[in-house]
Design a protein around this motif. Structure first.
Motif, short mmCIF file in Angstrom:
data_model
loop_
_atom_site.label_atom_id
_atom_site.label_comp_id
_atom_site.label_asym_id
_atom_site.label_seq_id
_atom_site.Cartn_x
_atom_site.Cartn_y
_atom_site.Cartn_z
N TYR A 103 9.51 -29.29 -9.35
CA TYR A 103 10.50 -28.57 -10.31
C TYR A 103 10.91 -29.98 -10.45
N TYR A 106 10.53 -33.22 -8.64
CA TYR A 106 10.53 -33.07 -7.12
C TYR A 106 9.56 -33.57 -6.80
N ASP A 138 16.18 -26.48 2.73
CA ASP A 138 16.71 -25.89 1.60
C ASP A 138 15.36 -25.04 1.32
N PHE A 218 14.07 -20.03 -11.46
CA PHE A 218 14.68 -20.54 -10.66
C PHE A 218 16.23 -20.77 -10.74
N TRP A 264 17.06 -37.84 -6.37
CA TRP A 264 17.58 -36.98 -6.37
C TRP A 264 18.25 -36.94 -5.33
N GLU A 278 22.73 -20.89 2.40
CA GLU A 278 22.09 -20.26 1.30
C GLU A 278 21.94 -18.60 1.54
N1 MF3 Z 1 17.15 -24.78 -3.48
C1 MF3 Z 1 17.65 -25.92 -3.71
C2 MF3 Z 1 18.89 -24.85 -4.63
O1 MF3 Z 1 19.83 -23.77 -3.91
C3 MF3 Z 1 17.08 -26.37 -5.72
C4 MF3 Z 1 16.30 -27.51 -4.71
S1 MF3 Z 1 16.20 -27.89 -6.88
C5 MF3 Z 1 14.96 -29.46 -5.50
O2 MF3 Z 1 19.38 -24.07 -6.08
F1 MF3 Z 1 14.09 -29.70 -7.60
F2 MF3 Z 1 15.22 -30.09 -5.36
F3 MF3 Z 1 14.14 -28.62 -5.08
#
Ligand code: MF3
Ligand code: CO
Ligand code: CO
Length: 312
Positions: A103, A106, A138, A218, A264, A278
């Motif tokens: 993504y 990433y 996450d 997403f 990142w 979350e």
């Molecule tokens: N999971 C994260 C959110 O809650 C987003 C991660 S994006 C990544 O929105 F590319 F770092 F994986």
């Protein structure tokens, strides 16, 4: 009491009158509760079809199962790289896709954010969890084209009182945010439920990263601020909308910096600890429906449990 010309309590460095004064007046306890408002045509475009809601439910269920699978494995001695492999393999072996992998470039399937890392920590076989750490894991899965997104912060063995305080405040902040989700209520109600609570506990809400609409993409329209912000869109929460609530809470100030080398990893600017929880939720005619409940949360009838402490 804080004066108009004093520095704002939120740590922005701005004068109080130029920062949170108006919002604080607007949210003071003396005001009656908000009356439900009607959604605009623009709001109605964000309402998902019953078919899409069913897809979101299934994605949430899987993400919850994944979280229950990984939770007992997150202990001192495991590397974040191993967590990544386990998440990847579990997801793929169930026929689903880890949303993070690739993504926006990433490189891994999960984000693992330790101690002063706020979010987007990149798993590595060289990074081993140690007693006393706090780590947010996450998870985001794509199930038949729909996204489920949830995370928890874990305390590794015995942690400092300060770390425990932060983790518990963050857990409660997420729950308060979810409780603010009611039909007819402005999106800004989420931040209003979270930020004053967090600040009253001596912590701060990260500004630069937010929750989001979620569905077949997403990060969908709209931004879910967890801090009170003038830029919050005038969306009226309406049954059928799906969004995430995912406050990142710092022990010190709210400001963050992104690692210039990996592009990142986001860390607290002052080096203080940071935690996050979350859930993905659906706006209904009543209380928000949490789509990413794990099987264990469903069994115990709570939306979150941290180290044996239940959060409603
Ligand atoms: N999971 C994260 C959110 O809650 C987003 C991660 S994006 C990544 O929105 F590319 F770092 F994986
Ligand atoms: Co997430
Ligand atoms: Co999210």
């Amino acid at each position: 009491m804080i004066g108009r010309n004093d520095p704002c309590w939120c740590g922005s460095g701005k004068k109080y009158k130029k920062c949170h004064l108006i919002q604080d007046q607007a949210t003071s306890a003396a005001l009656p509760p908000r009356q439900p408002r009607r959604p605009s045509l623009k709001d109605k475009k964000l309402i998902k079809s019953p078919h899409d809601i069913e897809g979101m439910e299934r994605a949430g269920v899987f993400n919850g199962e994944l979280l229950d699978y990984i939770r007992p494995l997150i202990k001192a001695g495991i590397s974040t790289g191993e967590i990544d492999t386990l998440v990847h393999d579990y997801t793929v072996s169930h026929g689903h896709t880890p949303a993070c992998l690739g993504y926006l470039g990433y490189p891994k399937s999960v984000c693992t954010s330790i101690n002063n890392v706020v979010c987007h920590g990149i798993p590595s076989s060289k990074e081993v969890l140690r007693e006393g750490d706090i780590v947010n894991v996450d998870l985001t899965s794509i199930v038949d084209g729909y996204y489920g997104d949830s995370s928890e912060t874990f305390m590794i063995g015995a942690v400092s009182e300060e770390a425990r305080h932060l983790v518990m405040v963050t857990a409660e902040a997420m729950i308060r945010g979810i409780d603010a989700v009611r039909p007819g209520v402005p999106l800004a109600a989420i931040a209003e439920a979270i930020e004053p609570f967090v600040v009253s506990k001596g912590c701060s809400v990260v500004h630069q990263y937010t929750g989001h609409g979620i569905g077949k993409k997403f990060h969908e329209h709209f931004t879910v601020y967890h801090h009170i912000d003038r830029d919050c869109e005038p969306v009226i929460l309406t049954p059928g909308m799906t969004l995430t609530i995912e406050p990142m809470i710092n022990r010190g100030g709210w400001d963050v910096v992104t690692d210039q080398v990996d592009g990142w990893t986001v860390r607290t600017r002052d080096g203080s600890l940071s935690a996050q929880f979350e859930h993905t939720v659906l706006v209904t005619e009543g209380a928000a429906k949490v789509l990413t409940l794990t099987p264990s949360q469903k069994a115990s009838g709570v939306r979150l449990s941290v180290d044996g402490i239940s959060f409603g």
